[in-house]
Write a protein that holds these residues in place. Structure first.
Motif, PDB file in Angstrom:
ATOM      1  N   CYS A  63      -1.527  -5.863 -11.757  1.00  0.00           N
ATOM      2  CA  CYS A  63      -1.397  -6.827 -10.846  1.00  0.00           C
ATOM      3  C   CYS A  63      -0.615  -8.002 -11.261  1.00  0.00           C
ATOM      4  O   CYS A  63      -0.828  -8.277 -12.534  1.00  0.00           O
ATOM      5  N   ALA A  64       0.025  -8.533 -10.781  1.00  0.00           N
ATOM      6  CA  ALA A  64       0.596 -10.192 -11.300  1.00  0.00           C
ATOM      7  C   ALA A  64       1.027 -11.006 -10.205  1.00  0.00           C
ATOM      8  O   ALA A  64       0.479 -10.484  -8.835  1.00  0.00           O
ATOM      9  N   VAL A  65       1.595 -12.024 -10.304  1.00  0.00           N
ATOM     10  CA  VAL A  65       1.753 -12.983  -9.144  1.00  0.00           C
ATOM     11  C   VAL A  65       2.914 -12.463  -8.391  1.00  0.00           C
ATOM     12  O   VAL A  65       3.315 -12.953  -7.434  1.00  0.00           O
ATOM     13  N   THR A  66       3.492 -11.502  -8.635  1.00  0.00           N
ATOM     14  CA  THR A  66       4.556 -10.866  -7.952  1.00  0.00           C
ATOM     15  C   THR A  66       4.163  -9.538  -7.399  1.00  0.00           C
ATOM     16  O   THR A  66       3.719  -8.690  -8.369  1.00  0.00           O
ATOM     17  N   THR A  67       4.677  -8.968  -6.409  1.00  0.00           N
ATOM     18  CA  THR A  67       4.136  -7.746  -5.865  1.00  0.00           C
ATOM     19  C   THR A  67       5.038  -6.469  -6.653  1.00  0.00           C
ATOM     20  O   THR A  67       5.731  -6.682  -6.986  1.00  0.00           O
ATOM     21  N   SER A  73       7.977   3.533   0.545  1.00  0.00           N
ATOM     22  CA  SER A  73       8.578   3.296  -1.105  1.00  0.00           C
ATOM     23  C   SER A  73       8.965   1.647  -0.991  1.00  0.00           C
ATOM     24  O   SER A  73       8.957   1.119  -1.937  1.00  0.00           O
ATOM     25  N   ALA A  74       9.156   1.134   0.183  1.00  0.00           N
ATOM     26  CA  ALA A  74       9.210  -0.445   0.205  1.00  0.00           C
ATOM     27  C   ALA A  74       8.259  -1.293   0.600  1.00  0.00           C
ATOM     28  O   ALA A  74       8.570  -2.552   0.722  1.00  0.00           O
ATOM     29  N   VAL A  75       7.054  -0.907   0.467  1.00  0.00           N
ATOM     30  CA  VAL A  75       5.778  -1.673   0.781  1.00  0.00           C
ATOM     31  C   VAL A  75       5.746  -2.780  -0.200  1.00  0.00           C
ATOM     32  O   VAL A  75       5.973  -2.669  -1.369  1.00  0.00           O
ATOM     33  N   THR A  76       5.350  -3.899   0.343  1.00  0.00           N
ATOM     34  CA  THR A  76       5.009  -5.118  -0.588  1.00  0.00           C
ATOM     35  C   THR A  76       3.546  -5.637  -0.354  1.00  0.00           C
ATOM     36  O   THR A  76       3.021  -5.178   0.756  1.00  0.00           O
ATOM     37  N   ALA A  77       3.112  -6.453  -1.184  1.00  0.00           N
ATOM     38  CA  ALA A  77       1.747  -7.003  -0.950  1.00  0.00           C
ATOM     39  C   ALA A  77       2.015  -8.662  -0.880  1.00  0.00           C
ATOM     40  O   ALA A  77       2.601  -8.954  -1.727  1.00  0.00           O
ATOM     41  N   SER A  78       1.153  -9.433  -0.059  1.00  0.00           N
ATOM     42  CA  SER A  78       1.199 -10.662  -0.037  1.00  0.00           C
ATOM     43  C   SER A  78      -0.221 -11.302  -0.090  1.00  0.00           C
ATOM     44  O   SER A  78      -1.156 -10.479   0.425  1.00  0.00           O
ATOM     45  N   ALA A  86       1.131  -1.103  -2.523  1.00  0.00           N
ATOM     46  CA  ALA A  86       1.715  -2.402  -3.146  1.00  0.00           C
ATOM     47  C   ALA A  86       0.396  -3.271  -3.505  1.00  0.00           C
ATOM     48  O   ALA A  86      -0.668  -2.953  -2.823  1.00  0.00           O
ATOM     49  N   ALA A  87       0.565  -3.898  -4.711  1.00  0.00           N
ATOM     50  CA  ALA A  87      -0.872  -4.905  -5.154  1.00  0.00           C
ATOM     51  C   ALA A  87       0.073  -6.232  -5.505  1.00  0.00           C
ATOM     52  O   ALA A  87       1.164  -6.170  -5.914  1.00  0.00           O
ATOM     53  N   ILE A  88      -0.824  -7.244  -5.440  1.00  0.00           N
ATOM     54  CA  ILE A  88      -0.467  -8.428  -5.922  1.00  0.00           C
ATOM     55  C   ILE A  88      -1.858  -9.160  -6.267  1.00  0.00           C
ATOM     56  O   ILE A  88      -2.852  -8.958  -5.924  1.00  0.00           O
TER      57      ILE A  88
END
Length: 104
Positions: free
Chosen positions: A19-23, A56-61, A86-88
């Motif tokens: 993980c990082a601060v971007t998804t 495949s386009a999933v993001t996490a916030s 996705a992870a963030i």
């Protein structure tokens, strides 16, 4: 009690995200073989990770994803349209492992 199997991991199925601060996202490798349960493990001792399942386009916030606590293991059943996760995180670089499998 013989015959009870709570979770059977898929062979060579574990994937991870640092993980990082971007998804970021990764394919779960679900191939239509019926494996719809996902075991999630955040191995970081301090930082939370936030995850979201999707295509495949999933993001996490940080505000809408599922929090996985430091050192926590969780299990999820995902729908047939889920292919990726996705992870963030807000701090650190937690590594989160995702193991697809079969079970309850």
């Amino acid at each position: 009690m013989p015959g009870i199997n709570l979770f059977s991991p898929k062979q060579a199925g574990t994937v991870s995200i640092t993980c990082a601060v971007t998804t970021a996202n990764v394919s779960l490798g679900l191939t239509g073989d019926g494996s719809r349960q996902i075991r999630v493990k955040n191995i970081d001792g301090t930082n939370l990770a936030y995850i979201n399942f999707g295509n495949s386009a999933v993001t996490a916030s940080l505000s809408t994803a599922i929090p996985i606590g430091a050192g926590e293991t969780a299990g999820f059943t995902v729908g047939g349209d889920v292919t990726h996760v996705a992870a963030i995180c807000s701090a650190g670089t937690p590594v989160v492992y995702f193991t697809p499998g079969y079970g309850v």
